[in-house]
Design an enzyme around this catalytic site. Structure first.
Site: not given
Lengths: 728, 111
Positions: A360, A397
């Site tokens: 993330d 990401e």
């Protein structure tokens, strides 16, 4: 033990250790100097080895509790003999690991301007906690203020299981939320909303054809930490997604049907083992960019109290940098934190057989302690080159909330893949019919070589939707986000979505709009599943799951549950997706590593060739909303051809087909312009086109053909004309 | 936890009465080691088991391993619902034959 226990017949002598007895008592408990490694609480013969570190603490105390009781039963300061450098390690004997919970008190300075926030009054959870108690039942407030840890057993009957190590080009990723996937009453599982419930859905995943599940965060988090309520209903909101980790080594207890028996570790391991048996990899979505401790107003749970200046990126004044948008930023390229992250990932791979990780806001992992961008971030390099992680999928990401956008420039060390946000944006714009988008769509279709030059297409994880944003159903049903229920006056969530409601916002009875939406959904999925790179689907998109226009459903514990009755109601769409996945698996031409080498003059087909209204003639003019490509693969003498044409224009367009290879005929796999069930055919049973020279594409539709041996030389078999493809 | 052993035809039936957790696991395992014959058939009657924790489950698995090594045939009978759920959710159910009654278990093991 004189039995030389067991079949192995090892000498009894080896079963005993010279250092297995306590040497002293602390707070009434028999103890002995512990082993600094491994960090965390480890069950050893007769006791538990507790090891915790802090370079800035001046003293450390182990605090023991009985479950549910607010006062500790004992506090054991680590004696000087139990300290090496900044590591405190002590074996405590005679503890019943199932009825003892523990935490730490760390002594040290409280001077935020120098980065230190020690507070003896706080009971801290250690970073290596394998089990965190108190959250066994999802949605119930925790009984205690602090988050306590518990030691656990690490043996498990894995039999011969190992990570699957599927070739990246062969995987189809399916992103899902453990609770949301089976919590709905329609899920028909014995253990709704849990790891075990997900295990029960393996047959569905197998049938769908996905071979990699990507689990939204399963590290322990507190779903009750959200202070907001739903302004429409007054009900409390949750942290449903879980991107606020409390414990990076602990599977979330509230996701286990057996956490009341303390078996969340075993239950999760069984999930991985059963997935592997079914040929499905398990990738974890991990959050190493921040923790649940928030900014200076937030709770002191673990890292802040153990060694604030080590774990967090701090301004020169000792304030928290906020590149994550959540109040703090983990100091990932500090060598201690780097070691922690590496230990953590190694733990999940070795102990849980995890196949890969999605990071993330991974751009943060490339920032220096002062927030500046590193050219060669040590953490990313370590992860890319670590021997235990060598075969793991590493997916970034590649952006953060501090304005860094690294899609295409994330330091990859030839190992990292990226969530390709530009793929998502390009395909959405193309499908919507925006001007000047076919050219970019073409590049995205073949693995985005503009972004990943010199790498294979698997550097690109292609997706149209993800947990964050609209579902696919909503992408074609809403122009605007509808997040009022999130309690922030609809200001939260992505504002620019490249979505299009096809003529009316939200639900409609207009048959034309509904048909167009159905077609757009199929267009999107078909393009995604024929694109080079790693395709990722979001659970439920294959069945038309809606969040009613909410594109930031992080706080809702019901809105994004998978309603399994959709599988029946939208069985035509599920069938379409299943067929498209099977088609991808069946066609190496769609998974090739090239991005368009021409092989001119060799007599070989190019691995990608571009076409248009005329075969072999692509028109890249800005106004053109037509894209046609032929993919070819030649592996070990087996040749494979796929022809794809996508019409983003609202009216029909004709395409002249490239001549099929000698002895072959173009056969229809899918035509989203045709009504179900003729929109898709079983892979391997595609009917030949009656007209082998041209096809007509319905307005806003995608056509996919494959070349199969013709029944008679030069002529397609005399089967009936396949509906849709040849009719205008 | 109390253990009681008796023979039912050729089957050694061991009844486990009480809570099998980290507090009792050690002695239960020792007693089972002694009670379980190296060969033959063994049925664990769990009808009186009030609770089973992670440590308790480990005892069952260790017994399973031991029997697999020695060649004894092992089955469970009268597994309480909660225990059955835990075994199912963790995947361990597949290691055991489970019978609804002691008689059924004896019949299966004798066949």
């Amino acid at each position: 033990m004189s039995e030389a226990s067991g079949a192995a017949g090892s000498p009894a002598l080896l079963a005993e250790r010279l250092d297995a007895d306590p040497t002293r008592r602390v707070a009434g408990y028999p103890v002995r100097t512990g082993r600094p490694l491994p960090f965390g609480a480890t069950v050893v013969p007769g006791g538990v080895n507790f090891s915790v570190y802090s370079n800035h603490a001046t003293a450390m105390t182990l605090v023991l509790f009985r479950p549910g009781e607010s006062e500790p039963i004992a506090e054991l300061p680590f004696p000087p003999s139990c300290r090496i450098g900044g590591v405190y390690a002590m074996i405590v004997y005679g503890l019943d690991v199932e009825t003892i919970e523990y935490g730490y008190r760390a002594d040290g300075a409280f001077c935020p301007e120098q980065g230190h926030r020690f507070d003896r009054g706080q009971i801290l959870t250690e970073p290596y906690a394998k089990k965190i108690t108190g959250g066994e039942t999802w949605g119930e407030p925790r009984a205690t203020r602090e988050y306590r840890a518990q030691a656990g057993y690490d043996d498990f009957e894995w039999e011969d299981d190992q990570p699957l190590n599927l070739p990246p080009e062969d995987i189809v990723v399916y992103e899902l939320h453990v609770r949301g996937f089976t919590r709905h009453s329609s899920s028909a599982v014995s253990f709704p909303g849990t790891f075990a419930g997900l295990t029960e859905k393996i047959p569905y995943l197998r049938q769908l054809g996905v071979n990699c599940i990507e689990l939204m965060p399963i590290f322990e988090f507190d779903e009750m930490s959200n202070p907001r309520s739903n302004p429409e209903t007054g009900e409390r909101l949750h942290d449903f997604w879980g991107y606020n980790p409390l414990g990076f080594f602990a599977p979330k207890a509230g996701y286990a049907a057996t956490s009341r028996q303390g078996m969340q570790i075993e239950e999760f391991k069984n999930l991985v083992k059963q997935m592997h048996r079914a040929g499905i990899e398990v990738v974890l979505d991990v959050v190493f960019n921040h923790t649940a401790e928030g900014n200076e107003q937030g709770p002191s749970i673990s890292f802040r109290g153990l060694d604030n200046s080590t774990y967090y990126m701090l301004t020169p004044d000792g304030d928290y940098y906020n590149f994550s948008g959540t109040g703090n930023t983990l100091n990932c390229n500090h060598s201690v934190v780097r070691g922690f992250v590496l230990d953590c990932l190694r733990y999940w791979v070795t102990e849980f057989h995890i196949d890969g990780f999605r990071f993330d806001l991974a751009a943060i992992l490339g920032r220096a302690p002062d927030g500046s961008l590193l050219a060669n971030p040590p953490l990313l390099e370590s992860l890319a080159q670590d021997p235990i992680l060598r075969d793991c999928k590493l997916i970034a990401e590649a952006w953060d909330a501090g304005g860094l956008y690294q899609v295409g420039s994330f330091p990859s060390y030839a190992r990292w893949s990226e969530w390709n946000g530009r793929y998502r944006d390009a395909i959405r714009r193309f499908l919507k019919g925006d001007e000047d988008t076919a050219g970019e769509m073409a590049v995205r279709l073949v693995g985005s070589p503009d972004l990943y030059e010199g790498r294979t297409p698997t550097a690109s994880v292609n997706f149209i939707t993800a947990h964050d944003g609209f579902t696919l159903h909503d992408l074609v049903a809403y122009n605007d986000r509808h997040n009022e229920a999130n309690g922030e006056d609809n200001r939260d969530g992505e504002q620019s979505n490249n979505s299009w409601n096809c003529g009316q916002e939200g639900p409609t009875d207009d048959a034309g709009i509904r048909a167009l939406r159905d077609r757009q959904v199929r267009n999107a999925l078909l393009l995604l599943l024929t694109s080079r790179g790693i395709p990722m689907l979001v659970a439920g998109d294959e069945a038309g799951r809606t969040q009613h226009g909410n594109n930031n459903a992080y706080c809702h514990d019901e809105l994004s549950w998978f309603d399994w009755s959709l599988v029946q109601r939208n069985h035509g769409l599920v069938r379409f997706v299943r067929s498209a996945i099977a088609f991808r698996h069946a066609h190496p031409a769609l998974r090739g590593s090239g991005c368009g080498e021409s092989h001119a003059g060799t007599g070989r087909y190019p691995d990608v060739s571009w076409h248009g209204a005329q075969a072999w003639e692509a028109d890249w003019s800005p106004h053109v909303k037509l894209l046609a490509a032929m993919f070819h693969a030649d592996s070990d003498g087996t040749q494979d051809w796929v022809y794809l044409a996508a019409n983003a224009y609202w009216e029909s367009q004709d395409v002249a087909l490239p001549e099929p290879p000698a002895g072959m005929a173009w056969c229809l796999f899918a035509d989203t312009g045709a009504a179900a069930p003729d929109d898709v055919h079983e892979p391997g049973q595609e009917p030949p086109l009656a007209d082998q020279t041209r096809a007509s594409l319905h307005g806003r539709s995608v056509l996919v053909l494959t070349a199969r041996p013709a029944a008679e030389p030069g002529m397609p078999p005399g089967a009936a004309a396949p509906p849709g493809a040849s009719e205008t | 936890m109390q253990l009681e052993k008796h023979m039912h035809e050729n089957v050694t039936v061991i009844a486990l009465d009480g809570s099998l957790d980290s507090g009792t696991a050690g002695h239960v395992q020792q007693e089972l080691n002694v009670m379980i014959p190296d060969q033959g058939q063994v049925l664990l009657d769990l009808s009186q088991m009030s609770y089973m924790s992670s440590a308790g489950l480990r005892v069952l698995l260790l017994v399973y391993r031991q029997s697999a090594r020695t060649g004894a045939r092992l089955a469970l009978a009268c597994v309480p619902d909660e225990v059955q759920s835990v075994l199912a959710a963790t995947g361990f159910l597949s290691f055991f034959h489970v019978s609804a009654t002691v008689e059924d278990g004896v019949a299966v093991l004798s066949s």
